[in-house]
Scaffold this motif. Structure first.
Motif, mmCIF file in Angstrom:
data_model
loop_
_atom_site.group_PDB
_atom_site.id
_atom_site.type_symbol
_atom_site.label_atom_id
_atom_site.label_comp_id
_atom_site.label_asym_id
_atom_site.label_seq_id
_atom_site.Cartn_x
_atom_site.Cartn_y
_atom_site.Cartn_z
ATOM 1 N N SER A 35 0.761 -1.241 0.003
ATOM 2 C CA SER A 35 -0.039 -0.109 0.045
ATOM 3 C C SER A 35 0.922 1.196 -0.024
ATOM 4 O O SER A 35 0.424 2.084 -0.899
ATOM 5 N N SER A 36 1.861 1.461 0.819
ATOM 6 C CA SER A 36 2.718 2.615 1.001
ATOM 7 C C SER A 36 3.429 2.761 -0.417
ATOM 8 O O SER A 36 3.117 3.773 -1.072
ATOM 9 N N SER A 37 4.294 1.794 -1.233
ATOM 10 C CA SER A 37 4.857 2.134 -2.555
ATOM 11 C C SER A 37 3.800 2.477 -3.330
ATOM 12 O O SER A 37 3.895 3.092 -4.286
ATOM 13 N N LEU A 38 2.766 1.524 -3.285
ATOM 14 C CA LEU A 38 1.647 1.920 -4.616
ATOM 15 C C LEU A 38 1.325 3.081 -4.454
ATOM 16 O O LEU A 38 1.078 3.886 -5.559
ATOM 17 N N VAL A 39 0.651 3.559 -3.251
ATOM 18 C CA VAL A 39 -0.114 4.951 -3.259
ATOM 19 C C VAL A 39 0.855 5.844 -3.757
ATOM 20 O O VAL A 39 0.694 6.997 -4.269
ATOM 21 N N GLU A 40 2.367 5.822 -3.308
ATOM 22 C CA GLU A 40 3.389 6.841 -3.636
ATOM 23 C C GLU A 40 3.269 7.029 -4.865
ATOM 24 O O GLU A 40 3.518 8.091 -5.541
ATOM 25 N N GLU A 41 3.614 5.953 -5.620
ATOM 26 C CA GLU A 41 3.545 5.752 -7.063
ATOM 27 C C GLU A 41 2.383 6.235 -7.779
ATOM 28 O O GLU A 41 2.554 7.110 -8.657
ATOM 29 N N LEU A 42 1.249 5.968 -7.469
ATOM 30 C CA LEU A 42 -0.070 6.321 -7.925
ATOM 31 C C LEU A 42 -0.040 7.974 -7.825
ATOM 32 O O LEU A 42 -0.745 8.481 -8.860
ATOM 33 N N ALA A 43 0.009 8.400 -6.729
ATOM 34 C CA ALA A 43 0.105 9.870 -6.680
ATOM 35 C C ALA A 43 0.860 10.728 -7.285
ATOM 36 O O ALA A 43 0.651 11.615 -7.896
ATOM 37 N N ALA A 44 2.216 10.161 -7.842
ATOM 38 C CA ALA A 44 3.057 10.839 -8.559
ATOM 39 C C ALA A 44 2.341 10.733 -10.005
ATOM 40 O O ALA A 44 2.383 11.620 -10.794
ATOM 41 N N ILE A 45 1.991 9.791 -10.280
ATOM 42 C CA ILE A 45 1.221 9.687 -11.717
ATOM 43 C C ILE A 45 -0.161 10.420 -11.789
ATOM 44 O O ILE A 45 -0.065 11.310 -12.741
ATOM 45 N N CYS A 46 -0.942 10.649 -10.627
ATOM 46 C CA CYS A 46 -1.950 11.382 -10.720
ATOM 47 C C CYS A 46 -1.784 12.760 -10.438
ATOM 48 O O CYS A 46 -2.522 13.808 -10.641
ATOM 49 N N GLU A 47 -0.395 13.138 -9.941
ATOM 50 C CA GLU A 47 -0.029 14.647 -9.485
ATOM 51 C C GLU A 47 -1.084 14.998 -8.514
ATOM 52 O O GLU A 47 -1.650 15.979 -8.483
ATOM 53 N N CYS A 48 -1.150 14.129 -7.345
ATOM 54 C CA CYS A 48 -2.009 14.660 -6.219
ATOM 55 C C CYS A 48 -1.315 14.036 -5.010
ATOM 56 O O CYS A 48 -0.281 13.245 -5.174
ATOM 57 N N ALA A 49 -1.699 14.270 -3.923
ATOM 58 C CA ALA A 49 -1.252 13.977 -2.603
ATOM 59 C C ALA A 49 -1.743 12.465 -2.304
ATOM 60 O O ALA A 49 -2.571 11.993 -2.673
#
Length: 113
Positions: free
Chosen positions: A18-32
């Motif tokens: 969950s941590s690494s996934l959400v960090e990567e997805l947030a970067a892709i979506c350009e959101c927090a």
């Protein structure tokens, strides 16, 4: 938002990525990262009169960000899940309309501008 609704993958497994996934997805979506929610549903699947293992399925509920972002998002999500030893899964996107999204009864987006 985005919200990931996960079936067929244990919450403990999703917790590992969950941590690494959400960090990567947030970067892709350009959101927090705090914009993301991961809900793991306990489901019982049946087929032909018997209880069977639930096929891994992830529904992404979000505001549309375009095909390129959606493709990158799905690829990242699949790679993280495959790292758990899950060889295949399905991912589907459900898109919310901004003028139909409310928090505490208040419209979040001004659709008239």
């Amino acid at each position: 938002m985005p919200q990931l609704i996960v079936r067929g993958i244990a919450a403990e497994q999703m917790g590992k990525i969950s941590s690494s996934l959400v960090e990567e997805l947030a970067a892709i979506c350009e959101c927090a990262t705090d914009n993301f929610v991961i809900d793991c549903l306990n489901t019982t699947s049946v087929f032909n009169g018997s209880v069977v293992e639930t096929y891994p399925f992830i529904e992404v509920k979000w505001f549309e960000r375009g095909l390129a972002v959606r493709d990158r998002f799905a690829k990242s999500l699949a790679e993280h899940v495959k790292a758990l030893g899950i060889p295949e899964m399905e991912i589907a996107f459900t898109t919310y309309r901004e003028d139909s999204y409310y928090v505490n009864g208040e419209r979040c987006f001004d659709s008239e501008n």
